[in-house]
Scaffold this active site. Structure first.
Site, PDB file in Angstrom:
ATOM      1  N   ASP A 123       0.847  -1.193   0.000  1.00  0.00           N
ATOM      2  CA  ASP A 123       0.000   0.000   0.000  1.00  0.00           C
ATOM      3  C   ASP A 123       0.890   1.254   0.000  1.00  0.00           C
ATOM      4  OD1 ASP A 123      -3.055   0.785   0.444  1.00  0.00           O
ATOM      5  OD2 ASP A 123      -1.884   2.062   1.785  1.00  0.00           O
ATOM      6  N   TRP A 124       0.598   2.254   0.834  1.00  0.00           N
ATOM      7  CA  TRP A 124       1.417   3.468   0.860  1.00  0.00           C
ATOM      8  C   TRP A 124       2.852   3.184   1.301  1.00  0.00           C
ATOM      9  CZ3 TRP A 124       1.887   8.283  -0.792  1.00  0.00           C
ATOM     10  CH2 TRP A 124       0.777   8.924  -1.342  1.00  0.00           C
ATOM     11  N   TRP A 163     -12.996   4.134  -3.190  1.00  0.00           N
ATOM     12  CA  TRP A 163     -12.323   4.137  -1.900  1.00  0.00           C
ATOM     13  C   TRP A 163     -11.972   5.567  -1.476  1.00  0.00           C
ATOM     14  CZ3 TRP A 163     -11.161   2.637   2.675  1.00  0.00           C
ATOM     15  CH2 TRP A 163      -9.950   2.975   3.281  1.00  0.00           C
ATOM     16  N   ASP A 249      -7.844  -8.474  -3.660  1.00  0.00           N
ATOM     17  CA  ASP A 249      -7.785  -7.012  -3.616  1.00  0.00           C
ATOM     18  C   ASP A 249      -8.454  -6.453  -4.877  1.00  0.00           C
ATOM     19  OD1 ASP A 249      -7.097  -4.303  -3.609  1.00  0.00           O
ATOM     20  OD2 ASP A 249      -5.059  -4.674  -2.904  1.00  0.00           O
ATOM     21  N   HIS A 278      -6.298  -7.125   0.252  1.00  0.00           N
ATOM     22  CA  HIS A 278      -5.353  -6.023   0.174  1.00  0.00           C
ATOM     23  C   HIS A 278      -4.268  -6.105   1.244  1.00  0.00           C
ATOM     24  CE1 HIS A 278      -3.856  -2.020  -0.629  1.00  0.00           C
ATOM     25  NE2 HIS A 278      -4.120  -1.638   0.611  1.00  0.00           N
TER      26      HIS A 278
END
Length: 299
Positions: A123-124, A163, A249, A278
């Site tokens: 993710d980030w 999202w 995901d 995810h």
């Protein structure tokens, strides 16, 4: 700067998590802010696994991977971004930016003098983390990459836009409920551990900002950095890589990760976890064991 610090009692008796906190204060450019990190294994270990969480999580997400990595004789460092976990939380949404987070992580890596790093991202953690090795090339040697992207101004599809809109409409996003929906196998206590850093809405500026910062339109901050990073991974990266994909995901699943694999020079066929979504780290013991075997670190 108005800054909040989550009370320690919010982090007591978290299931599956018995790692002592470590803190750094006074990083250059971040004076007055305290950054938290987990630090397990010997300081002089031959390898360091640097694990970077994403939205809206913190070091707790890596609880299943940390013991597997340390059992290989490695050091494991898991920082919390500012605004998340046990790190300090500036109140102003406007303070949070791509460079605010990236520069802090670079300063932390240098402060801790981390070397021979295996970068572990999702993710980030990947959007930011994948831009680090190009500017600290002598410190990084391997990569474990899970559901993430290197956005350079193009849309990530309707799923991501939904999202982004969802978070924008919920300034007090319930992180525990979100995690339980995404990972139904979590116990109620495990899900609540993801809400623990945020006693109320004032603490969630960082949570609110991350989705709005993803570079899905031309001209957004961070694009020039991710473009440089793409070139680095395509042409300069000489380290080993391992990719794991949570197939369920809907945004950063197999199609997006397959494109990213083509960017990472020498990246082998991925481990695809059909039941994972995810937050691949919730299957982290399996991923970590497979990565160590791939790298030849398994006992």
């Amino acid at each position: 700067m108005d800054v909040l610090r989550t009370p320690d009692e919010r982090f007591q008796a978290l299931p599956g998590y018995n790692f002592d906190p470590n803190y750094v204060e006074g990083l250059e450019g971040y004076e007055g802010l305290r950054v938290h990190y987990v630090d397990q294994g010997p300081d002089r270990a031959p390898r360091t696994f640097l694990c970077l969480p994403g939205q809206p999580t913190w070091a707790y997400l890596f609880r299943r991977m940390i013991p597997v990595f340390t059992q290989s004789g490695a050091r494991v460092v898991v920082p919390d971004w500012l605004g998340f976990g046990r790190s300090d939380k500036p109140v102003s949404d406007a303070l949070y930016s791509f460079d605010f987070h990236r520069d802090m992580m670079i300063a932390l890596i240098v402060k801790l003098d981390l070397k021979n790093i295996t970068l572990v991202v999702q993710d980030w953690g990947g959007i930011l983390g994948l831009t680090l090795p190009m500017d600290l090339q002598d410190r990084f040697s391997r990569l474990i990459v899970m559901n993430t992207a290197l956005p350079t101004g193009d849309s990530l599809g309707d799923g991501f836009q939904s999202w982004k809109d969802y978070v924008a409409s919920r300034p007090n996003l319930d992180c525990g409920a979100l995690m339980q929906r995404a990972c139904p196998q979590l116990s109620e206590a495990e899900a609540l551990a993801f809400e623990a850093p945020f006693p109320d809405q004032r603490y969630k500026a960082g949570v609110r900002r991350f989705p709005q910062m993803v570079m899905i339109e031309p001209g957004m901050a961070g694009i020039e950095t991710t473009k440089r990073a793409q070139k680095f991974w395509q042409t300069e990266w000489a380290g080993e890589s391992f990719m794991a994909i949570g197939a369920k995901d809907p945004v950063l699943g197999v199609p997006v990760m397959s494109k990213l694999r083509k960017v990472i020079r020498g990246c082998p066929e991925p481990l695809v976890l059909e039941e994972a979504g995810h937050f691949v780290q919730e299957w982290g013991d399996q991923v970590a064991s497979a990565a160590l075997k791939h790298f030849g670190d398994a006992s």
